[in-house]
Write a protein that holds these residues in place. Structure first.
Motif, short mmCIF file in Angstrom:
data_model
loop_
_atom_site.label_atom_id
_atom_site.label_comp_id
_atom_site.label_asym_id
_atom_site.label_seq_id
_atom_site.Cartn_x
_atom_site.Cartn_y
_atom_site.Cartn_z
N GLY A 109 0.82 -1.21 0.00
CA GLY A 109 0.00 0.00 0.00
C GLY A 109 0.85 1.25 0.00
O GLY A 109 0.69 2.13 0.85
N PHE A 110 1.75 1.37 -0.97
CA PHE A 110 2.58 2.57 -1.10
C PHE A 110 2.88 2.80 -2.57
O PHE A 110 2.80 1.88 -3.40
N ALA A 111 3.21 4.04 -2.89
CA ALA A 111 3.40 4.42 -4.29
C ALA A 111 4.39 5.56 -4.38
O ALA A 111 4.62 6.30 -3.42
N VAL A 112 4.97 5.70 -5.57
CA VAL A 112 5.82 6.85 -5.90
C VAL A 112 5.00 7.73 -6.84
O VAL A 112 4.44 7.25 -7.83
N MET A 113 4.90 9.03 -6.50
CA MET A 113 4.02 9.93 -7.23
C MET A 113 4.78 11.16 -7.72
O MET A 113 5.55 11.75 -6.97
N VAL A 114 4.52 11.54 -8.97
CA VAL A 114 5.14 12.73 -9.56
C VAL A 114 4.10 13.46 -10.39
O VAL A 114 3.28 12.83 -11.08
N ALA A 115 4.12 14.77 -10.32
CA ALA A 115 3.29 15.60 -11.19
C ALA A 115 4.14 16.69 -11.79
O ALA A 115 5.15 17.11 -11.21
N LEU A 116 3.73 17.18 -12.94
CA LEU A 116 4.35 18.35 -13.56
C LEU A 116 3.28 19.43 -13.66
O LEU A 116 2.20 19.19 -14.24
N ALA A 117 3.57 20.58 -13.07
CA ALA A 117 2.64 21.70 -13.11
C ALA A 117 3.16 22.80 -14.02
O ALA A 117 4.38 23.03 -14.10
N HIS A 118 2.25 23.46 -14.70
CA HIS A 118 2.57 24.62 -15.54
C HIS A 118 1.73 25.79 -15.07
O HIS A 118 0.49 25.73 -15.10
N ARG A 119 2.41 26.83 -14.59
CA ARG A 119 1.72 28.01 -14.06
C ARG A 119 0.66 27.63 -13.02
O ARG A 119 -0.45 28.15 -13.02
N GLY A 120 1.03 26.71 -12.15
CA GLY A 120 0.17 26.36 -11.02
C GLY A 120 -0.88 25.32 -11.28
O GLY A 120 -1.65 24.98 -10.38
N GLU A 121 -0.94 24.76 -12.50
CA GLU A 121 -1.94 23.75 -12.82
C GLU A 121 -1.25 22.47 -13.27
O GLU A 121 -0.28 22.50 -14.03
N THR A 122 -1.77 21.33 -12.83
CA THR A 122 -1.17 20.05 -13.20
C THR A 122 -1.42 19.75 -14.68
O THR A 122 -2.56 19.80 -15.14
N VAL A 123 -0.36 19.41 -15.40
CA VAL A 123 -0.50 19.06 -16.81
C VAL A 123 -0.11 17.61 -17.09
O VAL A 123 -0.42 17.08 -18.16
N ALA A 124 0.57 16.97 -16.14
CA ALA A 124 0.92 15.56 -16.31
C ALA A 124 1.11 14.94 -14.94
O ALA A 124 1.50 15.62 -13.98
N GLY A 125 0.82 13.64 -14.83
CA GLY A 125 0.97 12.96 -13.55
C GLY A 125 1.35 11.50 -13.74
O GLY A 125 0.97 10.87 -14.74
#
Length: 271
Positions: A109-125
């Motif tokens: 029950g664990f995960a590695v998480m990454v997001a990319l934000a552009h100007r404060g909004e998530t564009v990829a995850g």
């Protein structure tokens, strides 16, 4: 929306490699000195968290040098993290080991998480579950994918027939917490995996129907909200405003299969 400046598959490969180097070798192999507490006895950090974040910060920083990097183990407050995300043109948001409590106790029950934000909004995850090897990748407007399979959120049902994810703190949302306690006979099954990443994999993969979260650290939600939306779900703050990882708002977050079911669920939990 600006074109995505990275190859999602290259990022996926970096995340999988970081988990294989820093997380999996330490699973059920931590010594007492490898585990420390942060804000309280249930808020843990391990050498796996720190090593994985160091790897991802270096690799992702090299992949997109103009991007800021915000990570759970960066030492700042939630408000400081949100401000950094808001101020950056591009920003990596990293949770190197979501579900550390499970990991430190030798449980799945664990995960590695990454997001990319552009100007404060998530564009990829990206959310990677190291034990099962599943990685879900989402890009805004391009869907949520697990391998070559496009994911679709579950269809709404009657409340009693839906599986809900309920992370509602009594101190953060006392009225909502009391309301949920009073609804126990009206609710269907619930999920509490101690990992937002695992819950979002379940939501995007149609294993769970809806979710309410009252603790909104950006690294816990930035990739998963986008993922669920790209699978067809609807996510908004309790007041109807869209989620932004750059906003540190003390308002519950509600995820539902559709916009209509979102309104129905909010009405049910507000009554």
């Amino acid at each position: 929306m600006a074109p995505l400046p990275v190859d999602p598959e290259a990022v996926r490969a970096m995340i999988v490699a970081a988990a294989e180097a820093a997380v999996l070798p330490r699973f059920r192999s931590l010594s007492a000195g490898d585990i420390r507490t942060k804000s309280g006895p249930n808020d843990l950090v391990t050498e796996a968290d720190l090593h994985c974040q160091a790897i991802l910060s270096e690799k992702l920083g090299a992949l997109l040098p103009e991007a800021a990097v915000v990570g759970e183990e960066g030492g700042g407050t939630e408000a400081e993290a949100c401000a950094a995300i808001a101020a950056a043109e591009w920003c990596w948001i990293i949770d190197p080991l979501d579900g550390t409590h499970n990991f430190a106790h030798g449980r799945a029950g664990f995960a590695v998480m990454v997001a990319l934000a552009h100007r404060g909004e998530t564009v990829a995850g990206w959310i990677h579950e190291p034990l099962g090897g599943e990685t879900v990748v989402a890009s805004r407007g391009q869907g949520a994918w697990s391998g070559g399979r496009r994911l679709a959120a579950a269809a709404p049902r009657a409340l009693k027939q839906m599986t809900g994810v309920l992370y509602i703190g009594a101190r953060r949302a006392p009225a909502l917490h009391a309301r949920v306690k009073s609804m126990e006979g009206e609710l269907g099954p619930t999920s509490f995996n101690r990992s937002a990443g695992i819950e979002y994999l379940g939501l995007a993969g149609a294993r769970f129907h809806y979710a309410i979260f009252t603790r909104l650290l950006p690294w816990d939600h930035a990739p998963g909200v986008l993922m669920f939306e790209e699978a067809g779900g609807h996510v908004a703050y309790w007041d109807g405003e869209p989620y932004r990882p750059a906003a540190a708002r003390p308002v519950p977050l509600l995820a539902a299969p559709t916009e209509a079911s979102w309104r129905d669920l909010r009405a049910a939990f507000d009554s």
